[in-house]
Design an enzyme around this catalytic site. Structure first.
Site, PDB file in Angstrom:
ATOM      1  NE  ARG A   1     -13.730 -53.058  79.460  1.00 43.58           N
ATOM      2  CZ  ARG A   1     -12.931 -52.125  79.966  1.00 43.58           C
ATOM      3  NH1 ARG A   1     -12.832 -51.970  81.291  1.00 43.58           N
ATOM      4  NH2 ARG A   1     -12.220 -51.335  79.176  1.00 43.58           N
TER       5      ARG A   1
ATOM      6  CB  ILE B   1      -9.730 -53.547  76.267  1.00 39.68           C
ATOM      7  CG1 ILE B   1     -11.208 -53.964  76.249  1.00 39.68           C
ATOM      8  CG2 ILE B   1      -9.327 -53.033  77.637  1.00 39.68           C
ATOM      9  CD1 ILE B   1     -11.514 -55.108  77.225  1.00 39.68           C
ATOM     10  CB  SER B   2     -12.844 -49.626  73.289  1.00 40.48           C
ATOM     11  OG  SER B   2     -12.156 -49.635  72.069  1.00 40.48           O
ATOM     12  CD  GLN B   3     -14.927 -44.086  77.826  1.00 38.70           C
ATOM     13  OE1 GLN B   3     -14.342 -43.532  76.897  1.00 38.70           O
ATOM     14  NE2 GLN B   3     -15.766 -43.449  78.618  1.00 38.70           N
TER      15      GLN B   3
END
Length: 225
Positions: free
Chosen positions: A48, A74-76
């Site tokens: 990530r 950027i999503s959880q």
């Protein structure tokens, strides 16, 4: 499913410390209700930190959304895992992602060996995501276009993942879902959103289920370079 990455662990930053923080993230995801082992393995494997600005790298494995520029995030990780887990339940082969963003969600899907098509309306974000896909050896097909119209030429899709919120499910995307397929998308406005899964039955009927409250950026029309 075993995550597929071309690079060796050292190439994607899996050192002693990095591996420990990834392990902790996966344990947090387990505790938060993510149980699909293929999803957890992909979350542990895909780096990530390569999908965010270096200035935020120390926060890469926190379970939180992070800014990526252009008013996007950027999503959880929990949300990425939950959406991935939901679509894997229908054993998909071909997946459409609406909203490439950083490329992280698409990379998770590609690491699982799925045939991924992704559409992004912001050209700069898409160019950066493409570089990351190439660096990781991922064959993700991408297009600079208005995500709300999907990518009809390659449909129908076994699964569709939408990474931005609309007030209601977008008919043009639902129409590209194969029989037996599943669409997962955030639905709602700025004050209240829910993660919704829609499954198309063998007889063409649609079943809809609310999975969780979420917060996403809005799904917008048009294109930006």
């Amino acid at each position: 499913m075993t995550p597929r990455l071309r690079l060796q662990p050292e190439s994607v930053g899996i050192g002693m410390t990095s591996q420990r923080v990834r392990d902790r993230l996966v344990e947090r995801l387990r505790e938060a209700g993510i149980h699909d082992e293929a999803t957890l393995n992909a979350m542990q494997t895909v780096p990530r930190h390569l999908f965010i600005d270096e200035a935020l790298a120390s926060r890469a494995y926190e379970d939180t959304a992070l800014p990526i520029g252009h008013g996007q995030t950027i999503s959880q990780p929990w949300v990425v895992a939950r959406m991935t887990e939901a679509v894997l339940q229908v054993t998909p082969t071909k997946v459409l992602e609406v909203g490439t963003g950083s490329g992280y969600q698409g990379a998770i899907l590609a690491a699982l060996g799925l045939e991924v098509y992704t559409v992004e309306r912001i050209g700069d974000l898409l160019r950066q995501a493409r570089k990351r896909f190439r660096h990781l050896g991922m064959n993700v097909r991408s297009k600079h276009d208005d995500g709300r119209i999907g990518w009809h030429e390659h449909g129908p899709y076994d699964a569709i993942v939408v990474t931005a919120a609309a007030p209601a499910l977008v008919d043009a995307l639902v129409d590209q879902l194969a029989v037996g397929g599943r669409l997962v998308a955030p639905v709602g406005g700025a004050s209240s959103q829910s993660l919704v899964q829609l499954t198309r039955g063998a007889d063409g009927t649609i079943e809809q289920q609310v999975l969780a409250p979420v917060t996403f950026v809005p799904l917008l029309s048009g294109m930006l370079d």
